[in-house]
Design a protein around this motif. Structure first.
Motif, PDB file in Angstrom:
ATOM      1  N   LEU A  54       7.259  -1.190  -0.766  1.00  0.00           N
ATOM      2  CA  LEU A  54       6.766  -2.116  -1.790  1.00  0.00           C
ATOM      3  C   LEU A  54       5.867  -3.134  -1.144  1.00  0.00           C
ATOM      4  CD1 LEU A  54      10.048  -2.845  -3.544  1.00  0.00           C
ATOM      5  CD2 LEU A  54       8.240  -1.725  -4.630  1.00  0.00           C
ATOM      6  N   ARG A  55       5.991  -3.899  -0.229  1.00  0.00           N
ATOM      7  CA  ARG A  55       5.269  -4.793   0.603  1.00  0.00           C
ATOM      8  C   ARG A  55       4.090  -4.172   0.991  1.00  0.00           C
ATOM      9  NH1 ARG A  55       7.208  -9.282   2.895  1.00  0.00           N
ATOM     10  NH2 ARG A  55       9.642  -8.492   2.534  1.00  0.00           N
ATOM     11  N   GLU A  56       4.135  -2.867   1.444  1.00  0.00           N
ATOM     12  CA  GLU A  56       2.488  -2.556   1.683  1.00  0.00           C
ATOM     13  C   GLU A  56       1.968  -2.175   0.541  1.00  0.00           C
ATOM     14  OE1 GLU A  56       3.978   1.104   3.970  1.00  0.00           O
ATOM     15  OE2 GLU A  56       4.228  -0.117   5.868  1.00  0.00           O
ATOM     16  N   ASN A  57       2.400  -1.880  -0.517  1.00  0.00           N
ATOM     17  CA  ASN A  57       1.608  -1.477  -1.817  1.00  0.00           C
ATOM     18  C   ASN A  57       1.045  -2.780  -2.354  1.00  0.00           C
ATOM     19  OD1 ASN A  57       1.718  -0.915  -5.012  1.00  0.00           O
ATOM     20  ND2 ASN A  57       1.133   0.839  -3.691  1.00  0.00           N
ATOM     21  N   LEU A  58       1.786  -3.963  -2.284  1.00  0.00           N
ATOM     22  CA  LEU A  58       1.393  -4.998  -2.828  1.00  0.00           C
ATOM     23  C   LEU A  58       0.257  -5.687  -1.847  1.00  0.00           C
ATOM     24  CD1 LEU A  58       5.011  -6.643  -3.714  1.00  0.00           C
ATOM     25  CD2 LEU A  58       3.385  -5.866  -5.450  1.00  0.00           C
ATOM     26  N   ARG A  59       0.404  -5.569  -0.832  1.00  0.00           N
ATOM     27  CA  ARG A  59      -0.848  -5.963   0.287  1.00  0.00           C
ATOM     28  C   ARG A  59      -1.916  -5.243   0.143  1.00  0.00           C
ATOM     29  NH1 ARG A  59       1.289  -4.955   5.724  1.00  0.00           N
ATOM     30  NH2 ARG A  59       3.108  -6.481   5.062  1.00  0.00           N
ATOM     31  N   ASP A  60      -1.900  -4.226  -0.431  1.00  0.00           N
ATOM     32  CA  ASP A  60      -3.096  -3.516  -0.890  1.00  0.00           C
ATOM     33  C   ASP A  60      -3.675  -3.928  -2.140  1.00  0.00           C
ATOM     34  OD1 ASP A  60      -5.667  -1.955  -1.143  1.00  0.00           O
ATOM     35  OD2 ASP A  60      -4.670  -0.113  -0.702  1.00  0.00           O
ATOM     36  N   ALA A  61      -4.460  -4.821  -2.561  1.00  0.00           N
ATOM     37  CA  ALA A  61      -4.500  -5.623  -3.815  1.00  0.00           C
ATOM     38  C   ALA A  61      -5.451  -4.628  -4.561  1.00  0.00           C
ATOM     39  CB  ALA A  61      -5.246  -6.839  -3.679  1.00  0.00           C
ATOM     40  N   ARG A  62      -6.459  -3.722  -4.187  1.00  0.00           N
ATOM     41  CA  ARG A  62      -7.141  -2.752  -4.697  1.00  0.00           C
ATOM     42  C   ARG A  62      -6.474  -1.729  -5.383  1.00  0.00           C
ATOM     43  NH1 ARG A  62     -12.261  -1.898  -1.220  1.00  0.00           N
ATOM     44  NH2 ARG A  62     -10.504  -1.254   0.021  1.00  0.00           N
ATOM     45  N   ASN A  63      -5.450  -1.276  -4.462  1.00  0.00           N
ATOM     46  CA  ASN A  63      -4.700  -0.184  -4.937  1.00  0.00           C
ATOM     47  C   ASN A  63      -3.531  -0.210  -5.464  1.00  0.00           C
ATOM     48  OD1 ASN A  63      -7.064   1.694  -4.267  1.00  0.00           O
ATOM     49  ND2 ASN A  63      -6.576   1.282  -2.103  1.00  0.00           N
ATOM     50  N   SER A  64      -3.096  -1.412  -5.317  1.00  0.00           N
ATOM     51  CA  SER A  64      -1.502  -1.738  -5.658  1.00  0.00           C
ATOM     52  C   SER A  64      -1.276  -1.455  -7.202  1.00  0.00           C
ATOM     53  CB  SER A  64      -1.255  -3.112  -5.649  1.00  0.00           C
ATOM     54  OG  SER A  64       0.201  -3.551  -6.125  1.00  0.00           O
ATOM     55  N   LEU A  65      -0.046  -0.802  -7.193  1.00  0.00           N
ATOM     56  CA  LEU A  65       0.550  -0.049  -8.638  1.00  0.00           C
ATOM     57  C   LEU A  65       1.181  -1.145  -9.421  1.00  0.00           C
ATOM     58  CD1 LEU A  65       1.820   3.038  -6.719  1.00  0.00           C
ATOM     59  CD2 LEU A  65       0.043   3.026  -8.357  1.00  0.00           C
ATOM     60  N   PHE A  66       1.382  -2.457  -8.768  1.00  0.00           N
ATOM     61  CA  PHE A  66       2.084  -3.492  -9.640  1.00  0.00           C
ATOM     62  C   PHE A  66       1.151  -4.637 -10.144  1.00  0.00           C
ATOM     63  CE2 PHE A  66       5.116  -1.522  -6.817  1.00  0.00           C
ATOM     64  CZ  PHE A  66       5.955  -1.295  -7.705  1.00  0.00           C
ATOM     65  N   THR A  67      -0.419  -4.366  -9.979  1.00  0.00           N
ATOM     66  CA  THR A  67      -1.182  -5.332 -10.565  1.00  0.00           C
ATOM     67  C   THR A  67      -1.729  -4.863 -11.714  1.00  0.00           C
ATOM     68  OG1 THR A  67      -2.958  -4.738  -9.000  1.00  0.00           O
ATOM     69  CG2 THR A  67      -1.451  -6.522  -8.524  1.00  0.00           C
TER      70      THR A  67
END
Length: 595
Positions: free
Chosen positions: A182-195
């Protein structure tokens, strides 16, 4: 309700599926245009995910004219778009060229319940995780499989949870890996699935959900427990799988000439879904109550039977197939009323027949195996109530239950015992179990597990209240009833929190309790992961997801549903790596106990 679970997980996964079937464009219900006609191709994993959520009719409404398995032989259909919903395995990818990622790799069975997988579930089973000879690499693979599916679940939910777990367990391994993913996904703002707009505004909720990861080993008695509520009984004694129950109807020897071969048994399948109002209302009810309710529904329908005949005759349908009803035009007021009320009455009759058949099949098991006696006795063992009958008597009674029923009862006694029985007593029990036809492998495993977990000194507590037998329901006993409940105890359940519910209650309500005080705390949104058991958040949670690593069951699910009923505005989801009944669990224990 504000919050991440504003829509149930069933609704969210259905929306995500519909969006996918609509070529990743949000599906609008009331659009007047024709849908784009297309073909759906799935593998067994995709099929398991779709089947509890979308009926064939709903797929057709979405423009799907044909749905096929990926590896089936099929003729090419030129100029028709296709949606592929498959696992990205090498074999599958060889079969297709390109895959659009969908984060849907979990199966939603209820508004508030999900499991990770059905195909290949032995890869993440209790046995797989607890094998003494498992290598580190194999364990990593099991954990990664569980984490990938949980990640899909939170993407669909549109929320990043705060994670709590016990230390030194498989649940902790899952927590560490999920936090990292989850942390890695949130860190990658352009490809995050939670934004941005993943699935509506749910993820901007004021408060995030709590994820409690629990290891199956904290409570091995509940999955073995005989049960008394409708859904859990159907799962325990019938063939109930992905919300569908398969029944064998015995057609007996009647009317067949002497010496003729017995007729083949008919197989019938019924879907038990949220559309079925009776199921939704009674799946968590004690069985005698269900039997009484089916009987009442039947009587109220019989009172309307003449009305059904009258409506059919107005419509000229006496001998006709009921399917023809919807084809009629409504040219007169009389006919209009018949057209609108007859299908409703016939649907009511269909559900009554369905539940009469299912409940009768359950009742046959209860009577043949004395399941009410087992349920009551196990409740007493688990709540440390005085026992009115010796355990040896039940094990030795040839009329009480199957060898497996006896083994389940003894294992619950052994797991729950404050003090393990002496070797001499154990030998006596073993002899009685062997004489009753039991396989002792599961006991072998539980013995090792108990020694390893040092459980003998501090067994899990199951509360101290118990069931209360009441007088038999006289209404059910009347001779006109479908259900002759004679000899079956009408046990009324008293609410007591099982270990999983108790752990959730401590963590959700931020209560201090030795059982959960040193649970680890992870917040994937924090820049630096902190290895701490000190929660930063001090407020009770409104929403929580309980996930059992190593397998779950309907008894635990129902216990959580009952617990949350009394909590205004709070919501719980229950998930597990696989859903097993006691027979399937005993089989895994037996394999683990083989020498």
């Amino acid at each position: 309700m504000a919050g991440a679970a504003a829509a149930s997980i069933r609704e969210r996964q259905t929306v995500a599926l519909k969006r996918m079937l609509n070529f990743n464009v949000p599906h609008v219900k009331n659009s007047t245009g024709e849908p784009v006609w297309k073909v759906l191709i799935y593998d067994r994993f995709g099929q398991d995910i779709i089947s509890p959520l979308l009926s064939v009719k709903e797929l057709r409404d979405m423009g799907i004219t044909l749905h096929l398995l990926l590896h089936s032989d099929r003729d090419p259909i030129p100029d028709v778009p296709a949606v592929y919903f498959v696992m990205p395995t090498e074999e599958n990818i060889d079969r297709i060229c390109q895959v659009f990622d969908q984060y849907l790799n979990f199966i939603t069975l209820e508004d508030d319940m999900f499991v990770l997988c059905n195909q290949n579930k032995e890869l993440v089973s209790y046995r797989a995780i607890n094998r003494p000879d498992i290598t580190d690499t194999e364990m990593e693979t099991v954990m990664d499989t569980i984490v990938d599916s949980l990640f899909c679940f939170f993407v669909t939910l549109g929320a990043v949870p705060i994670i709590r777990c016990s230390r030194g367990t498989a649940a902790e391994m899952v927590a560490v890996k999920l936090d990292k993913k989850l942390r890695e996904n949130l860190r990658d703002a352009r490809n995050s699935l939670f934004t941005g707009d993943t699935l509506g505004a749910g993820q901007f909720s004021f408060q995030r959900p709590l994820l409690v990861l629990i290891d199956r080993n904290i409570d091995l008695a509940t999955p073995l427990h005989h049960t008394w509520t409708y859904q859990a009984l159907v799962h325990d004694v019938l063939d109930f799988h992905l919300n569908r129950v398969n029944l064998e109807e015995s057609s007996g020897m009647e009317n067949s000439p002497a010496g003729a071969r017995p007729k083949r048994k008919n197989k019938k399948s019924y879907d038990l879904t949220p559309v079925d109002k009776f199921w939704q209302k009674h799946k968590g009810s004690p069985f005698p109550e269900v039997a009484e309710s089916v009987q009442q529904e039947l009587e109220s329908y019989r009172a309307q039977e003449d009305e059904v005949k009258r409506l059919k005759s107005i419509m000229g349908l006496e001998g006709e197939d009921e399917g023809a009803i919807s084809m009629l035009s409504d040219n007169t007021a009389k006919l209009t009323s018949a057209v609108s009320s007859l299908p409703e009455l016939l649907e009511k009759k269909r559900l009554i027949d369905l539940h009469t058949n299912v409940a009768t099949a359950v009742l046959e098991h209860i009577k043949a195996r004395k399941l009410d006696v087992y349920f009551e006795y196990e409740e007493k063992i688990m709540s440390k109530t005085t026992l009115d009958k010796s355990l040896l008597d039940i094990i030795s009674d040839p009329d009480a239950g199957t060898p497996e029923d006896k083994m389940r009862l003894f294992l619950i006694y052994y797991i729950s015992a404050q003090q393990a029985p002496s070797e001499a007593d154990l030998e006596q029990y073993k002899k009685a179990l062997t004489d009753a036809g039991c396989n002792l492998n599961p006991l072998q495993y539980i013995k090792q597990w108990k020694a390893f977990a040092k459980m003998a000194s501090a067994p899990t507590s199951y509360g101290n209240t118990t069931t209360k037998p009441m007088g038999l329901l006289s209404r059910v006993m009347n001779t006109g009833s479908q259900f002759v409940m004679e000899g079956v105890k009408n046990l009324v359940l008293k609410q007591q929190n099982l270990p999983v519910t108790r752990i959730l209650d401590n963590l959700m309500e931020m209560k201090s309790n030795p059982e959960t005080d040193d649970y680890r705390y992870f917040d994937p949104k924090m820049l630096r992961g902190n290895d701490s058991s000190v929660p930063r958040n001090k407020n009770p949670f409104q929403e929580a997801i309980v996930f059992v690593v190593g397998g779950g069951n309907y008894i635990e699910y129902q216990n959580l549903v009952d617990y949350i009923k009394g909590k205004q505005g709070k919501h719980i989801l229950y998930g597990c790596s696989e859903l097993f009944n006691a027979t399937q669990f005993i089989k895994q224990l037996s394999q683990l106990g083989q020498k």
